[in-house]
Scaffold this active site. Structure first.
Site, PDB file in Angstrom:
ATOM      1  N   CYS A   1       0.831  -1.201   0.000  1.00  0.00           N
ATOM      2  CA  CYS A   1       0.000   0.000   0.000  1.00  0.00           C
ATOM      3  C   CYS A   1       0.866   1.250   0.000  1.00  0.00           C
ATOM      4  CB  CYS A   1      -0.868   0.022   1.244  1.00  0.00           C
ATOM      5  SG  CYS A   1      -1.807  -1.475   1.473  1.00  0.00           S
TER       6      CYS A   1
ATOM      7  N   ARG B   1       4.417   0.661  -6.729  1.00  0.00           N
ATOM      8  CA  ARG B   1       4.413  -0.337  -5.656  1.00  0.00           C
ATOM      9  C   ARG B   1       3.272  -1.346  -5.813  1.00  0.00           C
ATOM     10  NH1 ARG B   1       7.357   2.042  -1.286  1.00  0.00           N
ATOM     11  NH2 ARG B   1       6.309   0.772   0.261  1.00  0.00           N
TER      12      ARG B   1
ATOM     13  N   TRP C   1      -3.286  -2.349  -1.487  1.00  0.00           N
ATOM     14  CA  TRP C   1      -2.961  -3.665  -2.033  1.00  0.00           C
ATOM     15  C   TRP C   1      -3.593  -4.636  -1.052  1.00  0.00           C
ATOM     16  CZ3 TRP C   1       0.312  -5.439  -6.103  1.00  0.00           C
ATOM     17  CH2 TRP C   1       0.664  -6.782  -6.054  1.00  0.00           C
TER      18      TRP C   1
ATOM     19  N   ASN D   1      -1.002   1.737   6.322  1.00  0.00           N
ATOM     20  CA  ASN D   1      -0.208   0.685   5.656  1.00  0.00           C
ATOM     21  C   ASN D   1       0.185  -0.333   6.703  1.00  0.00           C
ATOM     22  OD1 ASN D   1      -0.198   1.973   3.271  1.00  0.00           O
ATOM     23  ND2 ASN D   1       1.998   2.408   3.220  1.00  0.00           N
ATOM     24  N   GLY D   2       0.230  -1.591   6.317  1.00  0.00           N
ATOM     25  CA  GLY D   2       0.658  -2.617   7.266  1.00  0.00           C
ATOM     26  C   GLY D   2      -0.522  -3.470   7.676  1.00  0.00           C
TER      27      GLY D   2
ATOM     28  N   GLU E   1      16.724 -22.773  -7.811  1.00  0.00           N
ATOM     29  CA  GLU E   1      16.372 -21.350  -7.808  1.00  0.00           C
ATOM     30  C   GLU E   1      17.627 -20.488  -8.025  1.00  0.00           C
ATOM     31  OE1 GLU E   1      13.850 -19.703  -8.186  1.00  0.00           O
ATOM     32  OE2 GLU E   1      14.209 -17.735  -7.322  1.00  0.00           O
TER      33      GLU E   1
ATOM     34  N   LYS F   1      18.118 -17.948 -11.202  1.00  0.00           N
ATOM     35  CA  LYS F   1      18.411 -16.513 -11.057  1.00  0.00           C
ATOM     36  C   LYS F   1      19.603 -16.140 -11.934  1.00  0.00           C
ATOM     37  CE  LYS F   1      15.488 -15.548  -9.747  1.00  0.00           C
ATOM     38  NZ  LYS F   1      14.260 -16.032  -9.252  1.00  0.00           N
TER      39      LYS F   1
ATOM     40  N   GLU G   1      18.799 -16.239 -15.690  1.00  0.00           N
ATOM     41  CA  GLU G   1      17.820 -15.250 -16.103  1.00  0.00           C
ATOM     42  C   GLU G   1      18.398 -13.847 -16.255  1.00  0.00           C
ATOM     43  OE1 GLU G   1      14.765 -15.015 -13.178  1.00  0.00           O
ATOM     44  OE2 GLU G   1      13.256 -14.347 -14.596  1.00  0.00           O
TER      45      GLU G   1
ATOM     46  N   HIS H   1      26.120 -39.578 -11.178  1.00  0.00           N
ATOM     47  CA  HIS H   1      25.467 -40.402 -12.204  1.00  0.00           C
ATOM     48  C   HIS H   1      25.580 -39.775 -13.591  1.00  0.00           C
ATOM     49  CE1 HIS H   1      24.017 -43.086  -9.144  1.00  0.00           C
ATOM     50  NE2 HIS H   1      23.581 -42.048  -8.459  1.00  0.00           N
TER      51      HIS H   1
ATOM     52  N   LYS I   1      19.807  -3.254 -21.666  1.00  0.00           N
ATOM     53  CA  LYS I   1      20.956  -2.582 -22.282  1.00  0.00           C
ATOM     54  C   LYS I   1      22.111  -2.665 -21.290  1.00  0.00           C
ATOM     55  CE  LYS I   1      18.538   1.227 -22.508  1.00  0.00           C
ATOM     56  NZ  LYS I   1      17.153   0.879 -22.264  1.00  0.00           N
TER      57      LYS I   1
HETATM   58  C1  F6R Z   1      11.879 -16.169 -12.275  1.00  0.00           C
HETATM   59  C2  F6R Z   1      10.515 -15.762 -12.600  1.00  0.00           C
HETATM   60  C3  F6R Z   1       9.626 -16.737 -13.307  1.00  0.00           C
HETATM   61  C4  F6R Z   1       8.269 -16.838 -12.589  1.00  0.00           C
HETATM   62  C5  F6R Z   1       7.304 -17.723 -13.408  1.00  0.00           C
HETATM   63  C6  F6R Z   1       5.999 -17.950 -12.715  1.00  0.00           C
HETATM   64  O1  F6R Z   1      12.611 -15.162 -11.637  1.00  0.00           O
HETATM   65  O2  F6R Z   1      10.109 -14.652 -12.339  1.00  0.00           O
HETATM   66  O3  F6R Z   1      10.221 -17.976 -13.391  1.00  0.00           O
HETATM   67  O4  F6R Z   1       8.468 -17.381 -11.331  1.00  0.00           O
HETATM   68  O5  F6R Z   1       7.082 -17.129 -14.650  1.00  0.00           O
HETATM   69  O6  F6R Z   1       5.304 -16.770 -12.497  1.00  0.00           O
HETATM   70  P1  F6R Z   1       4.126 -16.695 -11.450  1.00  0.00           P
HETATM   71  O7  F6R Z   1       4.689 -16.986 -10.115  1.00  0.00           O
HETATM   72  O8  F6R Z   1       3.608 -15.288 -11.552  1.00  0.00           O
HETATM   73  O9  F6R Z   1       3.101 -17.706 -11.861  1.00  0.00           O
END
Ligand code: F6R
Length: 603
Positions: free
Chosen positions: A2, A27, A79, A103-104, A479, A483, A486, A502, A598
């Protein structure tokens, strides 16, 4: 998350509040509203959806502040956390003669609501916020003194919040309080002008100096000045709104990594009470007859799902399997009515996950979504919605969505364990105590960030990365690899450490970087021997562990804790920072998808 704005002064109040709310749009929000106090009158306007909807509504109303000599106003973008995004649930909330924006989360709102109801107070919204304004009026009616009433009100509130309150009984004042959620105040450039906002972006251009309130500080603002409960520090406002939106961080991703310790607190508020986990969103008999949980998700949310599968089986003793949504929807799955079908999604809109949810619905299964965006397609379809309360994620790489999902799923596994009576009091108590420490584990330590920044130099080249872990550290390895891929565009794979022998171990050489997740409290000896095998084949090893490891080429030390899940969250932060720093060093804009990223200058 929020957003809050407030204004005291002689300019066009509507305009200033609306502009301020627009600065907070980034936000994320689902509804907005303003309340203006002038000449013993409070006008209010609220709208669901975009701020444009609110503007249109104001334009059609007689709420015009351009001709007023002086006015006071508060505004809010909401939110949803408690109650759907509707006009009634939008802020500002009204008592009889006062309005509040907040907020909160007010953790003890139910007790307060019950208590106030016995004194004849009537509530119209489903929010936790509404109790604040009623509590204020309850005390005002008792003391006939607004300051005393405000002090008594805030003394009763539990949770995390920042508040602005206006009341007809004091025409020239805004009462404010900060406790856990951000709130900033600036004196405008014009005499008698005061501005409030939940981040500094809306204040830029109006004043020069700002106070970022500390937790526990409250006060009263009037055109004659501001009275603070404690000493405050005035500092200079940032010069650029872009910088302000990022709260001084270089990228939204960085800001969101640093935000994690706050948003997981939001995710837990009201859901942990003493030695119990509570989900008001789940109906009493929801898991009766459930013998299996099937979770479906994509990407990072899929990794949260895999993590949860270990926790559901370990803690709730329920069989749990996980499917990638894009696979699930094209197979011919065997679905049985004793299965609870859970989808996990930050956005609530991912097409494959949505389709999987629809399939489960059609098959007559009980369904649940763990989601960050209320009123998204998935929340409208699933029988039960559990919101993760992470606030909007602007960075392209998901960070705080994952940590809040994991915390919520861990709490769910404990909730089911309680319901099924399969967890002892002592174990539950220990898990809950540990959950309360998660925010500390997610706090970014300067030395850890600095270490990742330094190490990023070394890990720019080579022919690939293996992230390895066992148990819940395997999805965490996935994960970490995701990261890096990506945002750095480097090849990385997450692997269960025990699988390396293996086949994949054949790739090992000094140009193959292994990021080894080596928690002290889960299979340490096992993972150690897997890493030794890789080291024997000359792979370059970066060990992340609380325990020193001689064979590591690089070592990132995490804090010693007494629970593997705290190690999990600490390592999560390290992986996020490491991939971000590598990406920045490669000159990428980490907030952008690859086709738009970029080259940027490294600071
Ligand atoms: C990775 C990432 C994507 C989302 C995936 C699912 O950093 O952002 O792998 O996790 O596209 O998206 P949601 O969670 O919105 O269904």
């Amino acid at each position: 998350m929020c957003g809050i704005v407030g204004y005291i002064g002689h300019k066009d109040c509507n305009n200033i509040l609306i502009n301020g709310l627009k600065e907070l749009e980034y936000r994320g929000y689902d509804s907005a509203g303003i309340a203006i106090l002038h000449s013993d009158k409070i006008d209010v306007c609220k709208a669901v959806g975009k701020i444009k909807n609110l503007e249109d509504k104001i334009a059609k109303s007689d709420l015009n502040t351009s001709s007023l000599d002086f006015s006071i106003g508060i505004g809010h973008t909401r939110w949803a956390t408690h109650g759907k995004p509707t006009e009634i649930n939008a802020h500002p909330h009204l008592g009889e003669y006062s309005y509040v924006v907040h907020n909160g989360i007010i953790e003890n709102y139910k007790e307060l609501k019950d208590e106030l109801s016995t004194h004849g107070h009537k509530f119209v919204s489903q929010t936790d916020t509404e109790v604040i304004v009623h509590l204020f009026e309850y005390y005002f009616n008792q003391f006939k003194d607004a300051t005393k009433a405000f002090k008594n009100t805030i003394a009763r509130l539990e949770g995390a919040y920042s508040i602005l309150l206006i009341t007809k009984s004091e025409e020239d004042k805004i009462y404010f309080m900060k406790h856990g959620s951000p709130l900033a105040i600036s004196k405008g450039n014009v005499e008698g002008e005061i501005l409030f906002a939940s981040s500094d972006a809306p204040l830029i251009g109006y004043g020069k100096d700002v106070v970022y309130l500390e937790d526990g500080t409250y006060g009263i603002a009037t055109p004659d000045g501001i009275i603070f409960s404690d000493e405050v520090k005035w500092t200079t406002l940032p010069s650029s709104k872009q910088i302000a939106q990022k709260d001084g961080f270089r990228f939204f991703m960085e800001k969101e990594i640093y935000e994690q310790h706050d948003v997981v607190t939001d995710a837990m508020i009201g859901r942990i009470q003493d030695d119990k986990i509570i989900f008001d969103e789940i109906q009493k008999d929801f898991i009766v007859g459930i013998n299996e949980i099937k979770i479906c998700a994509c990407g990072t949310s899929y990794h949260a799902a895999l993590t949860a599968s270990y926790l559901f089986e370990r803690l709730s003793k329920i069989r749990c399997n996980v499917e990638i949504a894009s696979e699930f929807r094209y197979k011919e799955p065997l679905l049985t009515s004793d299965t609870l079908f859970v989808v996990i999604s930050q956005s609530g809109e991912t097409a494959d996950t949505l389709e999987a949810l629809k399939m489960a619905k059609t098959a007559g299964l009980k369904t649940m979504v763990v989601c960050n965006v209320d009123n998204s397609s998935m929340t409208r379809i699933a029988d039960t919605t559990i919101l993760t309360r992470a606030g909007i994620e602007k960075g392209v790489a998901s960070t705080k969505a994952f940590s809040t999902q994991t915390v919520v799923l861990w709490m769910l596994s404990l909730y089911f364990a309680q319901k099924k009576n399969v967890i002892s009091y002592d174990v539950l108590k220990k898990e809950i105590l540990t959950l309360r420490e998660v925010p500390i584990s997610l706090k970014v330590e300067d030395n850890v960030h600095e270490k990742c920044r330094r190490l990023s130099k070394r890990y720019l080249h080579g022919h690939g990365f293996f992230f390895i872990g066992r148990d819940v550290f395997f999805p965490l390895a996935l994960e970490g690899a995701l990261k890096l891929k990506e945002i750095s565009y480097l090849h990385a794979e997450g692997y269960p450490a025990g699988e390396m022998k293996h086949g994949p171990i054949a790739l090992a050489d000094p140009e193959l970087f292994t990021i080894a997740l080596m928690p002290q409290h889960l299979h340490y000896e096992k993972i150690k021997s897997n890493v030794e095998e890789l080291s024997a084949r000359d792979s370059t090893i970066c060990a992340i562990s609380p325990l020193a490891f001689d064979l590591a080429d690089d070592f990132i030390k995490t804090k010693e804790t007494d629970h593997y899940m705290l190690e999990f969250f600490e390592m999560l932060v390290v992986l996020q920072l490491l991939s971000m720093e590598i990406s920045i060093r490669l000159g990428n804009d980490v907030d952008m998808p690859r086709n738009l990223a970029k080259s940027v200058t490294v600071e």
